[in-house]
Design an enzyme around this catalytic site. Structure first.
Site, mmCIF file in Angstrom:
data_model
loop_
_atom_site.group_PDB
_atom_site.id
_atom_site.type_symbol
_atom_site.label_atom_id
_atom_site.label_comp_id
_atom_site.label_asym_id
_atom_site.label_seq_id
_atom_site.Cartn_x
_atom_site.Cartn_y
_atom_site.Cartn_z
ATOM 1 N N ASN A 1 0.874 -1.187 0.000
ATOM 2 C CA ASN A 1 0.000 0.000 0.000
ATOM 3 C C ASN A 1 0.901 1.223 0.000
ATOM 4 O OD1 ASN A 1 0.482 0.911 2.843
ATOM 5 N ND2 ASN A 1 -0.351 -1.135 3.237
ATOM 6 N N ASP B 1 1.627 -8.766 1.319
ATOM 7 C CA ASP B 1 2.511 -7.759 1.937
ATOM 8 C C ASP B 1 2.947 -8.233 3.327
ATOM 9 O OD1 ASP B 1 3.800 -5.338 2.276
ATOM 10 O OD2 ASP B 1 1.977 -4.153 2.564
HETATM 11 N N1 AR6 Z 1 1.990 -15.574 -1.954
HETATM 12 C C1 AR6 Z 1 1.353 -15.275 -3.110
HETATM 13 N N2 AR6 Z 1 0.149 -14.679 -3.151
HETATM 14 C C2 AR6 Z 1 -0.415 -14.354 -1.959
HETATM 15 C C3 AR6 Z 1 0.192 -14.614 -0.711
HETATM 16 C C4 AR6 Z 1 1.453 -15.244 -0.733
HETATM 17 N N3 AR6 Z 1 2.111 -15.528 0.367
HETATM 18 N N4 AR6 Z 1 -0.647 -14.160 0.268
HETATM 19 C C5 AR6 Z 1 -1.739 -13.647 -0.345
HETATM 20 N N5 AR6 Z 1 -1.606 -13.773 -1.685
HETATM 21 P P1 AR6 Z 1 -3.555 -9.014 -1.269
HETATM 22 P P2 AR6 Z 1 -4.115 -6.484 -2.710
HETATM 23 C C6 AR6 Z 1 -2.533 -13.406 -2.764
HETATM 24 O O1 AR6 Z 1 -4.740 -8.815 -0.412
HETATM 25 O O2 AR6 Z 1 -5.468 -6.988 -3.094
HETATM 26 C C7 AR6 Z 1 -2.241 -5.463 2.086
HETATM 27 O O3 AR6 Z 1 -2.729 -5.181 3.357
HETATM 28 C C8 AR6 Z 1 -3.982 -13.196 -2.437
HETATM 29 O O4 AR6 Z 1 -4.648 -14.455 -2.317
HETATM 30 O O5 AR6 Z 1 -2.295 -9.466 -0.638
HETATM 31 O O6 AR6 Z 1 -3.261 -5.818 -3.753
HETATM 32 C C9 AR6 Z 1 -1.403 -4.317 1.516
HETATM 33 O O7 AR6 Z 1 -0.657 -3.677 2.530
HETATM 34 C C10 AR6 Z 1 -4.440 -12.440 -3.668
HETATM 35 O O8 AR6 Z 1 -4.699 -13.351 -4.741
HETATM 36 O O9 AR6 Z 1 -3.168 -7.633 -2.096
HETATM 37 C C11 AR6 Z 1 -2.467 -3.426 0.965
HETATM 38 O O10 AR6 Z 1 -3.046 -2.621 1.966
HETATM 39 C C12 AR6 Z 1 -3.212 -11.599 -4.044
HETATM 40 O O11 AR6 Z 1 -2.120 -12.167 -3.308
HETATM 41 C C13 AR6 Z 1 -3.493 -4.384 0.424
HETATM 42 O O12 AR6 Z 1 -3.340 -5.581 1.197
HETATM 43 C C14 AR6 Z 1 -3.317 -10.131 -3.663
HETATM 44 O O13 AR6 Z 1 -4.000 -10.020 -2.424
HETATM 45 C C15 AR6 Z 1 -3.243 -4.733 -1.007
HETATM 46 O O14 AR6 Z 1 -4.317 -5.504 -1.498
#
Ligand code: AR6
Length: 184
Positions: A26, A36
């Protein structure tokens, strides 16, 4: 010239032995949940220390949506983390949000190329907490990276690996990728 392969795997991005791991961060760059949180937990405090330095030197008001910056990868089995800020699906300007999501992939790849990376792992940016519908997130991710590769903008990168967390996300990316391949 380096031939760049685009690959899809189901897994955890923090396990990937690649030069660059892309983080769906973010704009604060100070960590969060989702991928993240996993990157900061597994990579350790050196990543956050670099993020704080970047904030102090360049991004006091936050990293703008669609941009990307690099830090150490700390204890991850990678060389660098490239942090990018995806658009929030419901609150971002409707006319601009798809362009901003594409920009995340282009800018992250550009930073990786500048670093001299040979392999880059991407998560599904904005497709989790930021609420982007999965099909569309996959289409934008795959077409943007494929265009960059086709346009000769992937430098020495031999592999761009999409690391999809769980069977559902992997299945959608695979289906969208097959559909795109059958169009060309
Ligand atoms: N490896 C690969 N993919 C993952 C992992 C992992 N270890 N963990 C989750 N995902 P998101 P966004 C996937 O929510 O939507 C954070 O708080 C997840 O299943 O991580 O861009 C940041 O600080 C999904 O398919 O990112 C921001 O505030 C994908 O990664 C916010 O979330 C993205 O999900 C960003 O939200």
């Amino acid at each position: 010239m380096t031939v760049t392969q685009i690959t899809l795997v189901q897994g955890d991005i923090t396990d990937q032995q690649v030069d660059v791991v892309v983080n769906a961060a973010n704009s604060s760059l100070l960590g969060g949940g989702g991928v993240d949180g996993a990157i900061h937990r597994r990579g350790g405090p050196d990543i956050l220390a670099d993020c704080r330095r970047l904030r102090a030197s360049h991004y006091g008001k936050g990293l703008p949506t669609g941009r990307a910056v690099s830090t150490t990868a700390g204890r991850l089995p990678a060389r660098w983390v490239v942090h990018t800020v995806g658009p929030v699906f419901l609150t971002e300007d409707r006319a601009e949000r798809a362009g901003l999501l594409a920009s995340c992939y282009r800018e992250s790849l550009r930073v990786a190329v500048e670093l001299g990376a040979r392999s880059v792992a991407f998560p599904a940016i904005s497709a989790g907490i930021y609420g982007w519908p999965l099909d569309d997130a996959a289409r934008i991710a795959l077409t943007t990276v494929a265009d960059e590769v086709a346009g000769g903008r992937a430098g020495e990168v031999a592999e761009v690996r999409f690391v999809l967390f769980g069977a559902e996300v992997y299945g959608v990316f695979e289906r969208v990728w097959r559909a795109l391949e059958s169009e060309v």
